[in-house]
Scaffold this motif. Structure first.
Motif, PDB file in Angstrom:
ATOM      1  N   GLN A   1      -4.207   6.808  -5.713  1.00 13.36           N
ATOM      2  CA  GLN A   1      -2.820   7.152  -6.022  1.00 13.36           C
ATOM      3  C   GLN A   1      -2.742   8.390  -6.903  1.00 13.36           C
ATOM      4  OE1 GLN A   1      -0.622   5.165  -9.244  1.00 13.36           O
ATOM      5  NE2 GLN A   1       0.700   4.301  -7.654  1.00 13.36           N
ATOM      6  N   SER A   2      -3.525   8.424  -7.976  1.00 17.02           N
ATOM      7  CA  SER A   2      -3.488   9.553  -8.916  1.00 17.02           C
ATOM      8  C   SER A   2      -3.981  10.839  -8.265  1.00 17.02           C
ATOM      9  CB  SER A   2      -4.338   9.219 -10.146  1.00 17.02           C
ATOM     10  OG  SER A   2      -3.877   8.057 -10.790  1.00 17.02           O
TER      11      SER A   2
ATOM     12  N   ALA B   1       4.607  17.506 -15.130  1.00 18.09           N
ATOM     13  CA  ALA B   1       3.325  16.988 -15.605  1.00 18.09           C
ATOM     14  C   ALA B   1       3.500  15.628 -16.274  1.00 18.09           C
ATOM     15  CB  ALA B   1       2.688  17.986 -16.564  1.00 18.09           C
ATOM     16  N   SER B   2       4.562  15.487 -17.062  1.00 16.11           N
ATOM     17  CA  SER B   2       4.806  14.207 -17.735  1.00 16.11           C
ATOM     18  C   SER B   2       5.058  13.098 -16.716  1.00 16.11           C
ATOM     19  CB  SER B   2       6.006  14.329 -18.680  1.00 16.11           C
ATOM     20  OG  SER B   2       5.759  15.296 -19.682  1.00 16.11           O
ATOM     21  N   LEU B   3       5.896  13.392 -15.716  1.00 16.68           N
ATOM     22  CA  LEU B   3       6.216  12.380 -14.714  1.00 16.68           C
ATOM     23  C   LEU B   3       5.029  12.080 -13.805  1.00 16.68           C
ATOM     24  CD1 LEU B   3       9.837  13.462 -13.765  1.00 16.68           C
ATOM     25  CD2 LEU B   3       9.130  11.509 -15.143  1.00 16.68           C
ATOM     26  N   LEU B   4       4.091  13.011 -13.726  1.00 14.19           N
ATOM     27  CA  LEU B   4       2.881  12.776 -12.964  1.00 14.19           C
ATOM     28  C   LEU B   4       2.080  11.606 -13.541  1.00 14.19           C
ATOM     29  CD1 LEU B   4       1.082  13.777 -10.646  1.00 14.19           C
ATOM     30  CD2 LEU B   4       0.027  15.377 -12.252  1.00 14.19           C
ATOM     31  N   GLY B   5       2.233  11.381 -14.845  1.00 13.26           N
ATOM     32  CA  GLY B   5       1.602  10.231 -15.470  1.00 13.26           C
ATOM     33  C   GLY B   5       2.488   9.007 -15.508  1.00 13.26           C
ATOM     34  N   ILE B   6       3.794   9.208 -15.574  1.00 10.13           N
ATOM     35  CA  ILE B   6       4.715   8.079 -15.711  1.00 10.13           C
ATOM     36  C   ILE B   6       4.901   7.336 -14.392  1.00 10.13           C
ATOM     37  CG2 ILE B   6       7.135   7.490 -16.167  1.00 10.13           C
ATOM     38  CD1 ILE B   6       7.147   9.708 -18.278  1.00 10.13           C
ATOM     39  N   PHE B   7       5.029   8.056 -13.277  1.00  8.63           N
ATOM     40  CA  PHE B   7       5.257   7.404 -11.995  1.00  8.63           C
ATOM     41  C   PHE B   7       4.129   6.433 -11.614  1.00  8.63           C
ATOM     42  CE2 PHE B   7       8.181  11.060 -10.441  1.00  8.63           C
ATOM     43  CZ  PHE B   7       9.269  10.434 -11.031  1.00  8.63           C
ATOM     44  N   PRO B   8       2.845   6.829 -11.730  1.00  8.57           N
ATOM     45  CA  PRO B   8       1.788   5.849 -11.419  1.00  8.57           C
ATOM     46  C   PRO B   8       1.810   4.636 -12.334  1.00  8.57           C
ATOM     47  CG  PRO B   8       0.899   8.070 -11.386  1.00  8.57           C
ATOM     48  CD  PRO B   8       2.284   8.168 -11.935  1.00  8.57           C
ATOM     49  N   LEU B   9       2.139   4.826 -13.595  1.00  2.56           N
ATOM     50  CA  LEU B   9       2.203   3.694 -14.527  1.00  2.56           C
ATOM     51  C   LEU B   9       3.257   2.688 -14.065  1.00  2.56           C
ATOM     52  CD1 LEU B   9       2.126   3.960 -18.407  1.00  2.56           C
ATOM     53  CD2 LEU B   9       3.682   2.382 -17.272  1.00  2.56           C
TER      54      LEU B   9
ATOM     55  N   ILE C   1       0.838  -1.205   0.000  1.00  5.43           N
ATOM     56  CA  ILE C   1       0.000   0.000   0.000  1.00  5.43           C
ATOM     57  C   ILE C   1       0.872   1.254   0.000  1.00  5.43           C
ATOM     58  CG2 ILE C   1      -1.705   1.302   1.304  1.00  5.43           C
ATOM     59  CD1 ILE C   1      -2.857  -1.156  -0.002  1.00  5.43           C
ATOM     60  N   ALA C   2       1.937   1.234   0.802  1.00  4.61           N
ATOM     61  CA  ALA C   2       2.843   2.383   0.848  1.00  4.61           C
ATOM     62  C   ALA C   2       3.530   2.589  -0.492  1.00  4.61           C
ATOM     63  CB  ALA C   2       3.882   2.180   1.950  1.00  4.61           C
ATOM     64  N   LEU C   3       3.948   1.494  -1.138  1.00  2.69           N
ATOM     65  CA  LEU C   3       4.578   1.603  -2.448  1.00  2.69           C
ATOM     66  C   LEU C   3       3.628   2.219  -3.462  1.00  2.69           C
ATOM     67  CD1 LEU C   3       6.907   0.927  -4.432  1.00  2.69           C
ATOM     68  CD2 LEU C   3       5.855  -1.323  -4.730  1.00  2.69           C
ATOM     69  N   LEU C   4       2.379   1.781  -3.441  1.00  2.00           N
ATOM     70  CA  LEU C   4       1.408   2.269  -4.407  1.00  2.00           C
ATOM     71  C   LEU C   4       1.058   3.740  -4.200  1.00  2.00           C
ATOM     72  CD1 LEU C   4      -1.143  -0.687  -4.669  1.00  2.00           C
ATOM     73  CD2 LEU C   4       0.240   0.255  -6.514  1.00  2.00           C
ATOM     74  N   LEU C   5       0.828   4.123  -2.959  1.00  2.00           N
ATOM     75  CA  LEU C   5       0.277   5.442  -2.688  1.00  2.00           C
ATOM     76  C   LEU C   5       1.321   6.512  -2.415  1.00  2.00           C
ATOM     77  CD1 LEU C   5      -2.781   4.496  -0.442  1.00  2.00           C
ATOM     78  CD2 LEU C   5      -2.640   4.670  -2.933  1.00  2.00           C
ATOM     79  N   LEU C   6       2.438   6.134  -1.807  1.00  2.00           N
ATOM     80  CA  LEU C   6       3.386   7.148  -1.359  1.00  2.00           C
ATOM     81  C   LEU C   6       4.566   7.361  -2.299  1.00  2.00           C
ATOM     82  CD1 LEU C   6       3.514   6.373   2.483  1.00  2.00           C
ATOM     83  CD2 LEU C   6       2.063   8.002   1.244  1.00  2.00           C
ATOM     84  N   ILE C   7       5.032   6.299  -2.965  1.00  2.00           N
ATOM     85  CA  ILE C   7       6.232   6.449  -3.788  1.00  2.00           C
ATOM     86  C   ILE C   7       6.073   7.493  -4.882  1.00  2.00           C
ATOM     87  CG2 ILE C   7       7.740   5.252  -5.427  1.00  2.00           C
ATOM     88  CD1 ILE C   7       8.340   4.710  -2.489  1.00  2.00           C
ATOM     89  N   PRO C   8       4.960   7.524  -5.663  1.00  2.00           N
ATOM     90  CA  PRO C   8       4.836   8.596  -6.662  1.00  2.00           C
ATOM     91  C   PRO C   8       4.899   9.987  -6.040  1.00  2.00           C
ATOM     92  CG  PRO C   8       3.241   6.869  -7.099  1.00  2.00           C
ATOM     93  CD  PRO C   8       3.836   6.567  -5.762  1.00  2.00           C
ATOM     94  N   CYS C   9       4.290  10.153  -4.879  1.00  2.00           N
ATOM     95  CA  CYS C   9       4.335  11.455  -4.202  1.00  2.00           C
ATOM     96  C   CYS C   9       5.750  11.805  -3.768  1.00  2.00           C
ATOM     97  CB  CYS C   9       3.398  11.444  -2.993  1.00  2.00           C
ATOM     98  SG  CYS C   9       1.658  11.251  -3.398  1.00  2.00           S
ATOM     99  N   VAL C  10       6.476  10.830  -3.227  1.00  2.00           N
ATOM    100  CA  VAL C  10       7.858  11.071  -2.792  1.00  2.00           C
ATOM    101  C   VAL C  10       8.731  11.429  -3.987  1.00  2.00           C
ATOM    102  CG1 VAL C  10       9.901   9.998  -1.772  1.00  2.00           C
ATOM    103  CG2 VAL C  10       7.659   9.622  -0.746  1.00  2.00           C
ATOM    104  N   MET C  11       8.540  10.743  -5.107  1.00  2.00           N
ATOM    105  CA  MET C  11       9.333  11.029  -6.303  1.00  2.00           C
ATOM    106  C   MET C  11       9.069  12.441  -6.820  1.00  2.00           C
ATOM    107  SD  MET C  11      11.277   8.406  -6.970  1.00  2.00           S
ATOM    108  CE  MET C  11      11.459   8.385  -5.179  1.00  2.00           C
ATOM    109  N   LEU C  12       7.803  12.854  -6.821  1.00  2.00           N
ATOM    110  CA  LEU C  12       7.477  14.212  -7.255  1.00  2.00           C
ATOM    111  C   LEU C  12       8.059  15.248  -6.299  1.00  2.00           C
ATOM    112  CD1 LEU C  12       3.771  13.711  -8.369  1.00  2.00           C
ATOM    113  CD2 LEU C  12       5.679  14.361  -9.847  1.00  2.00           C
TER     114      LEU C  12
END
Length: 266
Positions: free
Chosen positions: A131-132, A75-83, A45-56
């Motif tokens: 996540q998004s 903006a581009s990475l906002l779509g790439i990280f969740p993928l 759950i932490a990987l799914l929800l928090l990692i994209p936020c931490v990366m941004l």
């Protein structure tokens, strides 16, 4: 003396007819089971929800002296990280159920392949929405990502990208024999798209052969859609095209994932 009766031919075993069509009850039951299992795995759950936020967050302060750069690629990475995160988690979670025999036991029940894949997609899709929403809200309202268009359009593309990552993860799990092999699919499936999607240089500046390859990769249209929101106040025809292509690719890959399911798994 009695005349022996001829032996009756065995009745062939068939999959019940009602499992051939999608069923809302069976699909939601599968999704509920998957979400219940994930609720007992806080690291996932932490990987799914928090990692994209931490990366941004890291990206924003890497370019702390150049906010314009963050606006261009954020903006581009906002779509790439969740993928990427949805691809990793979905491929490993699905492979774990394949190798443990869970899928084989489920498919022996009155459960169609479409129900199973739709249930997984629904469960991970629910997580993708959260996540998004977290990543988009953080980027726009906390990190100050400057977008010309509506943040809701950013959220739409980010959600479709996460669903595409889910579909790709479900699909590639059929070709891996271990969790390590599932991770090894990332360089083959994700990295080429990452290099050719237009994140590092405009796609029309690439070699013509690479540009042609990028034209058939779904991540290219995810990045294009994000850039349309970044530059235009209204929803453009190009944005609609990009969204439809990403959504269509996700549905196509989900259908291919259903085709890889077998009544007898290795």
């Amino acid at each position: 003396m009695t005349t022996p009766t001829a032996p009756t031919a065995p009745t062939p075993t068939r999959t019940p007819a009602h499992t051939r069509a999608l069923s809302l009850s069976r699909t939601t039951a599968t999704a509920t089971r998957v979400l219940r299992q994930l609720s007992h795995d806080p690291r996932t759950i932490a990987l799914l929800l928090l990692i994209p936020c931490v990366m941004l967050l890291l990206l924003r302060y890497v370019f702390d002296g150049s906010p314009h750069t963050f606006d261009n690629i954020g903006a581009s990475l906002l779509g790439i990280f969740p993928l990427i995160t949805m691809f990793l988690v979905t491929s490993i979670a699905t492979l774990r159920e394949r190798t443990s025999g869970t899928l084989e036991r489920l498919l022996a029940m009155p459960l169609g392949k479409g129900d199973l894949i739709a249930g997984y997609a629904l469960a991970f899709g629910a997580l993708a929405i959260v996540q998004s929403a977290l990543a988009t809200g953080l980027a726009v309202w906390f990190l100050g990502l400057d977008v010309t268009g509506s943040p809701w359009l950013l959220l739409l593309v980010a959600l479709l990208d996460a669903l595409l990552g889910t579909a790709l993860g479900l699909f590639v799990s059929a070709f891996a024999a271990s969790e390590f092999q599932a991770v090894q699919f990332m360089p083959a499936v994700i990295f080429p798209q990452l290099l050719l999607c237009g994140l590092f240089t405009p796609r029309d500046n690439m070699h013509p052969a690479l540009e042609a390859v990028s034209d058939v990769l779904p991540m290219s249209y995810a990045v294009d859609g994000m850039n349309e929101v970044l530059r235009h106040t209204d929803m453009t025809a190009t944005f609609v095209r990009d969204v439809l292509i990403v959504a269509g690719c996700a549905l196509l890959v989900l259908a291919l994932g259903a085709a890889t399911l077998k009544r007898r798994t290795a």
